[in-house]
Motif scaffolding. Structure first.
Motif, PDB file in Angstrom:
ATOM      1  N   GLU A 194       0.867  -1.035   0.292  1.00  0.00           N
ATOM      2  CA  GLU A 194       0.623   0.183  -0.050  1.00  0.00           C
ATOM      3  C   GLU A 194       1.201   1.567  -0.184  1.00  0.00           C
ATOM      4  O   GLU A 194       0.264   2.160  -0.426  1.00  0.00           O
ATOM      5  CB  GLU A 194      -1.276  -0.080   1.448  1.00  0.00           C
ATOM      6  N   ASN A 222       1.293   1.961  -3.600  1.00  0.00           N
ATOM      7  CA  ASN A 222       0.351   2.481  -4.340  1.00  0.00           C
ATOM      8  C   ASN A 222      -0.363   4.024  -3.842  1.00  0.00           C
ATOM      9  O   ASN A 222      -0.553   4.618  -4.703  1.00  0.00           O
ATOM     10  CB  ASN A 222      -0.675   1.608  -3.446  1.00  0.00           C
ATOM     11  N   GLN A 223      -0.038   3.927  -2.400  1.00  0.00           N
ATOM     12  CA  GLN A 223       0.176   5.581  -2.435  1.00  0.00           C
ATOM     13  C   GLN A 223       1.385   6.524  -2.761  1.00  0.00           C
ATOM     14  O   GLN A 223       0.646   7.552  -3.546  1.00  0.00           O
ATOM     15  CB  GLN A 223       0.108   5.945  -0.610  1.00  0.00           C
ATOM     16  N   LYS A 239      -0.146   7.776  -6.150  1.00  0.00           N
ATOM     17  CA  LYS A 239      -1.268   8.812  -6.278  1.00  0.00           C
ATOM     18  C   LYS A 239       0.255  10.238  -5.955  1.00  0.00           C
ATOM     19  O   LYS A 239      -0.724  11.004  -6.570  1.00  0.00           O
ATOM     20  CB  LYS A 239      -1.930   8.752  -4.753  1.00  0.00           C
ATOM     21  N   PHE A 240       0.944   9.815  -4.900  1.00  0.00           N
ATOM     22  CA  PHE A 240       1.273  11.314  -4.869  1.00  0.00           C
ATOM     23  C   PHE A 240       2.469  11.958  -5.696  1.00  0.00           C
ATOM     24  O   PHE A 240       3.104  13.174  -6.187  1.00  0.00           O
ATOM     25  CB  PHE A 240       2.066  11.890  -3.144  1.00  0.00           C
ATOM     26  N   PRO A 258       3.200  10.787  -9.333  1.00  0.00           N
ATOM     27  CA  PRO A 258       1.793   9.703 -10.262  1.00  0.00           C
ATOM     28  C   PRO A 258       3.046   9.292 -11.948  1.00  0.00           C
ATOM     29  O   PRO A 258       2.971   8.732 -12.924  1.00  0.00           O
ATOM     30  CB  PRO A 258       0.808  10.871 -11.480  1.00  0.00           C
ATOM     31  N   HIS A 291       3.951  -1.192  -9.839  1.00  0.00           N
ATOM     32  CA  HIS A 291       4.032   0.935 -10.444  1.00  0.00           C
ATOM     33  C   HIS A 291       5.446   0.430 -11.058  1.00  0.00           C
ATOM     34  O   HIS A 291       6.256   1.068 -10.618  1.00  0.00           O
ATOM     35  CB  HIS A 291       3.981   1.457  -9.634  1.00  0.00           C
ATOM     36  N   GLN A 312       1.545  16.327   0.748  1.00  0.00           N
ATOM     37  CA  GLN A 312       1.359  15.832   0.673  1.00  0.00           C
ATOM     38  C   GLN A 312       2.476  14.127   1.487  1.00  0.00           C
ATOM     39  O   GLN A 312       2.804  14.147   0.605  1.00  0.00           O
ATOM     40  CB  GLN A 312      -0.014  15.500  -0.107  1.00  0.00           C
ATOM     41  N   TRP A 372       1.422   9.448   3.864  1.00  0.00           N
ATOM     42  CA  TRP A 372       0.294   8.611   4.131  1.00  0.00           C
ATOM     43  C   TRP A 372       1.265   8.016   4.856  1.00  0.00           C
ATOM     44  O   TRP A 372       2.273   8.162   4.977  1.00  0.00           O
ATOM     45  CB  TRP A 372       0.022   8.335   2.996  1.00  0.00           C
ATOM     46  N   THR A 405      -4.407   9.516   6.813  1.00  0.00           N
ATOM     47  CA  THR A 405      -4.122  10.361   5.388  1.00  0.00           C
ATOM     48  C   THR A 405      -3.917  11.481   5.437  1.00  0.00           C
ATOM     49  O   THR A 405      -4.459  12.190   6.791  1.00  0.00           O
ATOM     50  CB  THR A 405      -5.399   9.711   4.468  1.00  0.00           C
TER      51      THR A 405
END
Lengths: 340, 325
Positions: free
Chosen positions: A143, A146-147, A150-151, A153, A184, A265, A267, A305
């Motif tokens: 995870e 994965n997170q 998001k930050f 890309p 990824h 940002q 996580w 988050t």
């Protein structure tokens, strides 16, 4: 020979063990906690959570005693000897945060043979007779990536900070991170250092490799190392990457400062130290005569988050870790969730 | 001890006999004290079952202590014994478990490696403390290569041996007696044992008398390696699986055990029986006694250290008074 051993074990225990039937209440039973390490913020928070819950349980007369034993070093033989010692002291159950998943099995088996209930958590043991309260560390590692996607890309270079080498937790999180990177492929782990779940160790380790590294977009780690990594990047004058945090107070505080500055940002996730209290209740429930509890209990990790970490921050003591203490009812619910 | 008059001993020989007797008895006395304290706190453990559980882990520690004692006989210190034992555990839980021949071959190679290390230290006149410290990282690294995460499986026969319950006398006590007797006979009662002790006591005299110092050092380190192998095998036989860090604590425990048992850092003054008793005392004092005392968790680590210091200080105090005479 085996039966002589078992008989002797029973004789040795007869002094304190309660000689009532299976559905006894646990008011006269004693639960010991064998802990192999107390030297970081997570373990301190874990011991504190355990203390809060068990002291209340003793006061309420649910159990007769819930003593904590910490070994002087992080080593397997010391903890194995400690387990044997707890068996000799006649405890009815042992809750354990183990130094090794396999190498304690000999001692765990001896404890089970002597009629002692063994519940492991965090550092679990593989001996089948013991119970395991497991956090899905591998999922947590996956995870993280994965997170990160998001930050960041566009992908890029990642720095990985590992935990204590040779431990099962370090290996599980690491495997999860590798899985995540496979999913990824834009991300590439360019370096991996050992931070021992400790801010100062992580800071030193990161500072050592930083000068030789290309531009880093993100740091994937195991908790307790995020703040140290941030300090190392700042000291080296390198641009601040996305650093995954591990629910520590100093990490979340740093996150809050960065967020206030420019909307940074990230996580944060870690195993809640309060899982020790869940392990305690599992032991209590087994002593209470419950036979339907599965030996492997999977519990979720605790994540924060961008939206909710600031509400949690004031609740964490300085130098501590975000935690959650399980009540008896919550524990029963957690057990039920594992009974399909 | 009087078969060959070693320099360290003749100097002290003037003192009254009871002091020397007291010194020789000190390891046994401290063991009795610790046992007495445990018996007083929790009388139930003084039983077959209790001794089996309490002293189980003393067997590998006693073997590691003897390994250290052989290195110390040559005025050297082995800082790699803990990591070496950890490495042996990994070999035993992987290679020896899959193929007895390959495993045995590797273990023999390890002993030979240790002997070669002793020869190297002598031939190049290197400080053993530096060489063995370096080797400790080598062993640790090899162990992690072999088992990146804890695992492996102890051979069934080894587990069966370590969990054997002999009649009347618990296995750890029987094993300790046997180990101590073998080491005592070899080092204290054979003529070559006297030469080996002489290698630490007065190397020049031994060399002048025509004995090869190179050979003596290689043999002493080879013995250290051999007992290190035994220690690792015993340890993995008890735990059932291995971990690269299994032996980490043994380096310091083994040095403390030799000193507690009446050995000295220099002069080839060692006592195999004392070393085994020292190892038993340390095991009981550091984990078992502490566990029974119910010390609050914040203080347990410090209390462990304090017990070590007190026990060792008592030993030094008595032997120094002996010297003052």
């Amino acid at each position: 020979m085996k039966s002589t051993f078992a008989t002797l074990a029973l004789v040795a225990l007869a002094g304190t063990a309660l000689s009532s039937a299976a559905h006894a209440d646990t008011a006269k039973m004693r639960i010991a906690f064998s802990n192999n390490y107390a030297g970081n913020s997570w373990r301190q928070a874990m011991l504190k959570s355990y203390g809060i819950v068990t002291q209340k349980a003793v006061k309420d007369g649910i159990v007769a005693a819930a003593d904590v034993f910490t070994t002087a070093d992080k080593e397997v033989p010391t903890q194995a000897a400690q387990i044997q010692n707890l068996v000799l002291q006649g405890y009815n159950a042992i809750v354990i945060d183990a130094a090794s998943p396999d190498a304690l099995n000999g001692a765990i088996k001896q404890a089970c043979d002597a009629g002692v209930v063994v519940v492991s958590f965090d550092g679990i043991v593989t001996e089948p007779c013991a119970y395991r309260v497991v956090v899905d560390f591998k999922a947590m590692g996956e995870e993280e990536v994965n997170q990160m996607a998001k930050f960041q890309p566009k992908g890029g270079n990642l720095l990985e900070i590992r935990g204590l080498a040779g431990t099962s937790i370090d290996d599980a999180i690491h495997q999860g991170i590798l899985e995540g990177v496979k999913k990824h492929p834009d991300f590439k782990i360019v370096s991996s250092v050992t931070g021992d779940w400790d801010q100062t160790t992580a800071q030193k380790a990161v500072a050592t490799v930083l000068p030789s590294l290309p531009a880093i977009v993100g740091v994937v780690d195991q908790g307790g190392d995020g703040y140290g990594a941030a300090q190392a990047f700042a000291a080296a004058g390198k641009p601040r990457p996305t650093i995954i945090e591990g629910n520590r107070q100093d990490e979340l505080q740093w996150w809050k400062e960065q967020k206030a500055k420019d909307g940074y940002q990230t996580w944060s996730a870690s195993i809640a130290p309060g899982v020790s209290s869940l392990a305690f209740w599992v032991a209590q429930q087994v002593l209470d005569g419950r036979k339907d509890i599965p030996h492997d209990l999977l519990v979720p990790y605790l994540a924060f988050t961008q939206a909710d970490f600031e509400q949690e921050l004031p609740k964490i003591p300085t130098g501590g870790v975000a935690s959650h203490e399980y009540t008896l009812d919550e524990s029963k619910a957690a057990i039920k969730a594992n009974m399909k | 001890m009087s078969a060959v008059a070693l320099p360290g001993e003749t100097a002290r020989g003037r003192g009254p006999d009871w002091r020397r007797a007291l010194r020789a008895l000190l390891p046994a006395v401290s063991l009795a004290l610790v046992l007495g304290a445990i018996a007083w706190i929790n009388p139930r453990v003084i039983s077959y079952f209790g001794f089996t559980l309490m002293l189980n882990y003393a067997v590998p520690i006693a073997l590691a202590t003897l390994a250290q004692m052989f290195a110390m006989t040559a005025n050297d210190i082995d800082l790699s014994i803990g990591a070496f034992v950890g490495f042996i555990c990994c070999v035993v839980a992987t290679y020896l478990n899959q193929s007895a021949w390959l495993g045995a071959l590797l273990l023999v190679a390890c002993v030979a490696g240790y002997a070669a290390l002793g020869a190297l230290i002598h031939a190049r006149n290197l400080p053993s403390i530096v060489v063995t410290l370096g080797m400790s990282f080598v062993w640790q690294g090899l162990a992690i290569l072999l088992l990146p995460k804890p695992g492996g499986h102890a051979p069934i026969w080894l587990q069966a041996t370590m969990s054997y319950r002999p009649p009347y006398v618990p296995l750890p006590i029987l094993a300790s007696l046997l180990i101590a007797a073998i080491a005592w006979f070899g080092l204290m009662r054979t003529s070559y044992g006297a030469i080996l002790r002489g290698a630490g006591g007065n190397a020049t005299a031994i060399a002048r008398a025509g004995w090869s110092m190179l050979r003596a050092k290689a043999i002493l380190f080879g013995l250290a390696g051999l007992f290190g192998v035994f220690s690792g095998m015993a340890l993995v036989g008890i735990t059932g699986a291995a971990d690269a860090h299994l032996g980490d604590g043994y380096t310091l425990l083994s040095i403390a055990g030799v000193i507690l048992g009446g050995g000295e850092f220099v002069g080839g003054v060692v006592s195999p029986i004392g070393a085994v008793i020292g190892a038993l005392t340390l095991t009981l004092a550091s984990t078992q006694l502490l566990g029974f005392l119910h010390i609050p968790p914040d203080w347990q680590v410090a209390a462990n250290g304090a017990i070590l210091v007190i026990v060792l200080a008592a030993r030094v105090a008595i032997s120094q008074r002996g010297k003052a005479r």
